[in-house]
Every structure is written in structure tokens, then in C-alpha cells.
Scaffold this active site. Structure first.
Site, PDB file in Angstrom:
ATOM      1  N   ALA A   1       0.837   0.091   7.916  1.00  0.00           N
ATOM      2  CA  ALA A   1       1.647   1.048   8.679  1.00  0.00           C
ATOM      3  C   ALA A   1       2.688   1.660   7.753  1.00  0.00           C
ATOM      4  O   ALA A   1       3.212   0.999   6.855  1.00  0.00           O
ATOM      5  CB  ALA A   1       2.321   0.363   9.864  1.00  0.00           C
TER       6      ALA A   1
ATOM      7  N   VAL B   1       3.110  -2.461   4.111  1.00  0.00           N
ATOM      8  CA  VAL B   1       3.897  -1.261   4.390  1.00  0.00           C
ATOM      9  C   VAL B   1       3.467  -0.127   3.460  1.00  0.00           C
ATOM     10  O   VAL B   1       3.436  -0.296   2.236  1.00  0.00           O
ATOM     11  CB  VAL B   1       5.406  -1.541   4.211  1.00  0.00           C
ATOM     12  CG1 VAL B   1       6.208  -0.272   4.476  1.00  0.00           C
ATOM     13  CG2 VAL B   1       5.854  -2.663   5.139  1.00  0.00           C
ATOM     14  N   LYS B   2       3.149   1.020   4.025  1.00  0.00           N
ATOM     15  CA  LYS B   2       2.762   2.195   3.246  1.00  0.00           C
ATOM     16  C   LYS B   2       4.002   3.026   2.920  1.00  0.00           C
ATOM     17  O   LYS B   2       4.794   3.343   3.813  1.00  0.00           O
ATOM     18  CB  LYS B   2       1.754   3.046   4.025  1.00  0.00           C
ATOM     19  CG  LYS B   2       0.446   2.334   4.309  1.00  0.00           C
ATOM     20  CD  LYS B   2      -0.452   3.141   5.226  1.00  0.00           C
ATOM     21  CE  LYS B   2      -0.930   4.430   4.593  1.00  0.00           C
ATOM     22  NZ  LYS B   2      -1.893   5.149   5.458  1.00  0.00           N
ATOM     23  N   VAL B   3       4.133   3.365   1.635  1.00  0.00           N
ATOM     24  CA  VAL B   3       5.285   4.155   1.179  1.00  0.00           C
ATOM     25  C   VAL B   3       4.773   5.314   0.327  1.00  0.00           C
ATOM     26  O   VAL B   3       4.041   5.095  -0.642  1.00  0.00           O
ATOM     27  CB  VAL B   3       6.255   3.297   0.346  1.00  0.00           C
ATOM     28  CG1 VAL B   3       7.452   4.136  -0.103  1.00  0.00           C
ATOM     29  CG2 VAL B   3       6.722   2.066   1.131  1.00  0.00           C
TER      30      VAL B   3
END
Length: 220
Positions: free
Chosen positions: A58, A84-86
Site C-alpha cells: 500500500a 509500504v510503497k514510496v
């Protein structure tokens, strides 16, 4: 080889996971907004659709460094086995670096070039996702970027993983697999196209008809 689904469609995830060992599910703000289900309601539903297994991805929403870090902390604290997508931007690199120090796993996303993707990994991301068809749409060569990035990771960050994303056809995905890409994420529509050749259904029907004609039964 890791196959992930790129969607917020819980029913599609459940349908495909019932027949194929889906490794995980990726989402992004646009995908979540399309489904109009709040993220912290959606992610548990996706987990259930996967049978309580799999890795979820996400993305942070905030545009500030502090906000992205807070988003990431909330996601990681509230959802088990989540990455976590950044986005790989100047601010994003700072966020990835800080999250790595906090032992929060990240995926470097919104990648359009091999050098950009490598920076995301060197900043501390475990995963990186080049956008194959979006690179093609801009006049680039998506599979070539995947190949370059794969080589860079092998030389400089062999513990990291490349998960190619943004496919419009099975052929695009196969090209990346042939390069040696160990992970791809597909929309349910593209996943279904892998099995959509009408010749398959015709062949299966012919087998059944021949068997029934010879033995008058549809089972052993």
C-alpha cells in the site's frame, strides 16, 4: 517467480487466488480511489480474499516527508505483512531512508528509469517496481529498463527484488520474465488473458467428446 495482482477488486482477488497461488496484492492511491473503499477497510478484505496469506503493498498518500513517514508508520502498525510503497522522488528517497532505519519495508515505486530505480534501492527499499507499459507510452523501452535495472541490482544490491508493474498484455509480462525478472504484478484483466486463447477451450471440448464417444462416461 512471484505473481502479484494489482487491484482493489476483492472478488477478483478471491476468484484468482482460489485457482492460483497469488504471492501478494499491490495497490496505489488511484486503484483504491476507483474502488471507493477506505484503505484500512480494503486491506483486511484483501487479506481475507488471499486466505489470510500473502504480502500486501500500500502506498503513502501525503506529499510531505513528515506526512509520508506518518502514513507509512500507520500502515505498518495496522496491517500485518505489509510493504509500504514510496514514489522515488527527492522527498521519497528521504522517506525510504528513514523508514529503512525504522525497519519498515518499502517498495520504490513510480519508477521510469533504471538509475532512478537503483537510487530507490540504495536508499533502503527492499523492492522496486518499474512501470513497463507507461515507459513504453512515453516512447521508451519498458523491458529494456527492466533489464538494465535487473543488472544493476545484481551487481550492487543482490538482496533486493524487482517487481515489474504496469502491463497491458501478457506478452509484455512474458518479455520481462524472459529477461529474468523474478516478480510481476498484473491486473486481473491481464492475468485472465494468459488463459483466454479460444483454442484451449476447443481442445478441451474435443477431448471430452472423444472420451464420451468411446466410453459413454465423463469420468474415470
Amino acid at each position: 517467480m512471484k505473481i502479484l495482482l494489482d487491484t482493489s477488486d476483492v472478488q477478483a482477488i478471491k476468484r484468482i487466488a482460489a485457482t492460483f497461488p497469488v504471492w501478494g496484492v499491490t495497490t496505489n492511491p488511484a486503484i483504491v480511489a476507483t474502488g471507493r473503499v477506505q484503505l484500512f477497510d480494503l486491506l483486511p478484505a484483501i487479506r481475507d480474499a488471499l486466505g489470510g496469506k500473502g504480502t500486501l503493498f500500500a502506498q503513502v498518500i501525503s506529499s510531505s516527508v513528515e506526512g509520508m513517514i506518518t502514513d507509512a508508520q500507520k500502515l505498518y502498525e495496522r496491517v500485518d505483512n505489509l510493504v509500504v510503497k514510496v514514489p522515488v522522488t527527492p522527498k521519497g528517497l528521504q522517506v525510504i531512508k528513514e523508514l529503512s532505519a525504522q525497519n519498515i519495508p518499502t517498495l520504490a515505486t513510480a519508477v521510469y528509469g533504471s538509475a532512478q530505480g537503483l537510487l530507490g534501492i540504495l536508499a533502503g527499499a527492499k523492492y522496486v517496481s518499474p512501470y513497463v507499459s507507461r515507459i513504453d507510452a512515453q516512447g521508451g523501452n519498458g523491458p529494456e529498463v527492466v533489464s538494465e535495472l535487473q543488472s544493476l541490482l545484481s551487481m550492487h544490491a543482490p538482496e533486493s527484488e524487482l517487481i515489474a508493474a504496469s502491463f497491458k498484455s501478457p506478452r509484455q509480462a512474458l518479455e520481462c520474465m524472459l529477461i529474468g525478472c523474478k516478480g510481476i504484478t498484473l491486473s486481473p484483466e491481464v492475468f485472465d488473458l494468459f488463459l483466454a486463447d479460444p483454442a484451449v477451450a476447443i481442445a478441451v471440448t474435443q477431448f471430452e467428446e472423444k472420451w464420451k464417444g468411446a466410453f459413454s462416461t465423463d469420468c474415470l
